[in-house]
Scaffold this active site. Structure first.
Site, PDB file in Angstrom:
ATOM      1  N   ALA A   9       0.865  -1.174   0.000  1.00 14.26           N
ATOM      2  CA  ALA A   9       0.000   0.000   0.000  1.00 14.26           C
ATOM      3  C   ALA A   9       0.902   1.225   0.000  1.00 14.26           C
ATOM      4  O   ALA A   9       2.049   1.169   0.450  1.00 14.26           O
ATOM      5  CB  ALA A   9      -0.921   0.013   1.214  1.00 14.26           C
ATOM      6  N   SER A  10       0.377   2.332  -0.502  1.00 11.57           N
ATOM      7  CA  SER A  10       1.222   3.506  -0.710  1.00 11.57           C
ATOM      8  C   SER A  10       1.511   4.288   0.562  1.00 11.57           C
ATOM      9  O   SER A  10       2.572   4.887   0.702  1.00 11.57           O
ATOM     10  CB  SER A  10       0.571   4.442  -1.740  1.00 11.57           C
TER      11      SER A  10
END
Length: 201
Positions: A9-10
């Site tokens: 995930a960013s």
């Protein structure tokens, strides 16, 4: 052949492990043993991702890098994507993505002709989807910059609020001598966040 599952995930606020159940189900349905899980909160636009390269270092020829979507592996620019592709190819690691059905055949044994044919098709589709993922990233960054510029012009921009409670806990763990790996696992924070907070500890 083993699956090495990569979850990304960013940002720290996003759940990198969200797709774990889907990957487990996919592997189980195909009798594909899962060797390990690699989870990190890092931008897909960066090539320097510790867990991704730990996965590559652990991989044996023929292993499967299993991901939910191609954009979990890459939102890289063209130069960095070519570097990553070269790394994957040099290690003979097969990329299988749940959103890329042409890659699913690579998760099962096949004769040489079938393997080469689907490998070529998959390589082309990976290039296409990696380019689409990068374009989406660039478009979102441009829209975000436009929105920030407009908010600044109107005196409304204050930036993203800091998670003070979590950051205080991280600083306490740093002062207690906890390793970065332990802190990342416990809090879900990225290493870039730790690098920023260590200056306050």
């Amino acid at each position: 052949m083993l699956a090495r599952c990569y979850l990304r995930a960013s940002t720290d606020e996003q759940d990198a492990a969200r797709a774990r159940d889907d990957l487990e189900r996919f592997a189980a349905e195909r009798g594909l043993p899962v060797a390990s899980w690699y989870v990190e909160n890092e931008s897909g636009s960066k090539l320097a991702r510790p867990e991704l390269f730990r996965l590559l270092g652990d991989s044996k020829p023929g292993d499967v890098l299993l991901i939910e979507q191609v954009d979990r592996l890459s939102r890289l620019n063209e130069t960095d994507w070519k570097r990553l592709r070269a790394e994957l190819d040099s290690r003979s690691v097969r990329v299988v993505a749940l959103d890329l059905p042409t890659s699913w055949t690579l998760a099962a044994p096949a004769d040489e002709f079938t393997g080469r044919m689907f490998g070529a098709v998959n390589a082309m589709m990976l290039d296409v989807l990696a380019a689409v993922a990068r374009k989406d990233y660039d478009d979102r960054r441009r829209r975000q910059a436009q929105g920030i510029a407009k908010a600044k012009a109107g005196g409304r921009y204050r930036g993203r609020p800091e998670d003070a409670e979590r950051n205080a806990a991280i600083i306490k763990m740093l002062k207690a001598g906890q390793t970065w790996a332990t802190i990342v696992m416990a809090t879900g924070a990225s290493r870039s966040t730790l690098a920023r907070l260590v200056k306050r500890a």
